[in-house]
Design an enzyme around this catalytic site. Sequence first.
Site, mmCIF file in Angstrom:
data_model
loop_
_atom_site.group_PDB
_atom_site.id
_atom_site.type_symbol
_atom_site.label_atom_id
_atom_site.label_comp_id
_atom_site.label_asym_id
_atom_site.label_seq_id
_atom_site.Cartn_x
_atom_site.Cartn_y
_atom_site.Cartn_z
ATOM 1 N N HIS A 122 38.889 25.345 17.344
ATOM 2 C CA HIS A 122 40.338 25.328 16.860
ATOM 3 C C HIS A 122 41.371 25.633 18.081
ATOM 4 O O HIS A 122 42.490 25.730 17.623
ATOM 5 C CB HIS A 122 40.323 26.389 15.900
ATOM 6 C CG HIS A 122 40.845 26.207 14.620
ATOM 7 N ND1 HIS A 122 41.904 25.443 14.539
ATOM 8 C CD2 HIS A 122 40.767 26.482 13.258
ATOM 9 C CE1 HIS A 122 42.623 25.345 13.511
ATOM 10 N NE2 HIS A 122 41.666 26.047 12.538
ATOM 11 N N ASP A 137 43.396 20.807 15.242
ATOM 12 C CA ASP A 137 43.312 21.372 13.641
ATOM 13 C C ASP A 137 42.667 20.048 13.123
ATOM 14 O O ASP A 137 42.333 19.340 13.531
ATOM 15 C CB ASP A 137 44.707 21.880 13.134
ATOM 16 C CG ASP A 137 45.550 20.415 13.217
ATOM 17 O OD1 ASP A 137 45.173 19.511 13.545
ATOM 18 O OD2 ASP A 137 46.893 20.827 13.282
#
Length: 515
Positions: free
Chosen positions: A186, A190
Amino acid sequence: MSTKMLSESGAAERLSHGHMRRMGHLENYFALLQRQELYANFIIGCRLNRGLTPGELAGALRAVVLANPILAHTMVPPEGVTDLKKWYTSQEYLGKPRSEHDYMAVLERLRLEDVVLNEQEEYRNLVEKAEVQFSLDGGEITPALSELLSAITIPAYDPERPNWRLLCLGNSGSGKSNTLVFISNHCCADAMTGINLFTDIARAVNKNPGPNDQEKEDKLILDYSQDQANLPPLPRPITERVDYVPSLLTFIWLLITTLFNGFVNFKTATPLTCHVSREEPQECFQQFVRLSPEELAEVRTRVREQGCTMTAMLQAALCITLRDHGVFQGRPLQQQSFDVTVPNDTRRLLAPELAEEQYRYGANVGGLHYSYLIGSFQREKFWDLARYYTGVLRNGDYLVGLGSLMMDMVTGSQNIDAMIADSYLNKRRGGIILSNVGVIAEAESNNPQALRIEDLLFAQNLGVLNFSYAVNVVTTPAGGMALCMSAVQGSVRDRSDLDAIAAELKQLVLSQAQA
């Protein structure tokens, strides 16, 4: 990229060319989830209409990375720090506010073996299990395979590798892979990052079809010393283009509602949240709900007729299914509400050309966190709920939650790592995170041999985010809708319990579409 790996002259060169900069507030949030061992990973699985050779993949990745160097970034710890875990968990680091974030920088060199998980020794056992599972499942990404992949952790401050990997499957001895899995921690990535990567790989291959020069080379993707003149600068943090920071009044209201909802929100019987451990990964069960293109068309028609959105309809279906299944039975009297978080793509707030040219990659998200009365989850009020949720999702503030962490009064008085770790660890879980990235359509091509995306999957391991369930949705014209459900151990009785919930959810959605 430790200071030993990045010399003073190397740092100066990158800074002067815009290939090294401080992380923005949002980027730092996702980096701290790794520094404090709070998040595991998310994956985007992609099935292609044909296999790719390693040379084709390397050539395509090189074209994409040269246009988007953020894909070749790593985080840079402060000068002199060698034991990262010791430093980022020390009282010296956590004991005072740190409003100036670490640097991120483009790697010196990137080869195919640096991103392909199959080539990395530390993941060998897990890759072998994944390959066996993929073969047993007939060359499909199944919940069993997704559960295996949920155990992967990717270090955020690796001096030689980026914050994502690719797992290549489906070669069957041919040397070609028709199924790729994007895996990220992350950091500066995304769901749309993974989806855009596969879209751009297909475009790059179709632009330069045929034998690839890299078939006999070292599968080089980037050599900074040779390529830096052709690299655009890293894009500015999206928080410098989109104002996440709420007003003081909004912030105060957020604090009040958060405290109140923390008391009345439903909690599952999961173990208390604890650090993400590579040695003992968090157990979570996964199941997929799939709607064929034909089923999806029927559902879409009904959703439009009812004046709501697909995400709101799915939220209504999920909440009603959980109640009908008995998930909320036996809860304490004060637990009257259920919290739902819906992430949002903040690229939509940028000018289209800016979003397309500079922000195809990166962690550019917000999220609406809202609590709903459990007593309202009634099947006979299905479309009333869906329309109500549509209004909430359309009018909600998707920036305030993360934006509250960016206020000067917060960053100047709190160590954000310590504050987030304290709020996430040793807590009871509850609620659901529902992330729908929508329909991913490919550009039409008259070439029947063109490389195309046939199907996509989106799933995640929640780590210690305080949710019991994750539901991740992606739709393609050819593959239909894929809804990936993840439930932390203790939030359902066992795997078969989640299987039953998934079956009931699909039945409810289809029955409401046909009503």
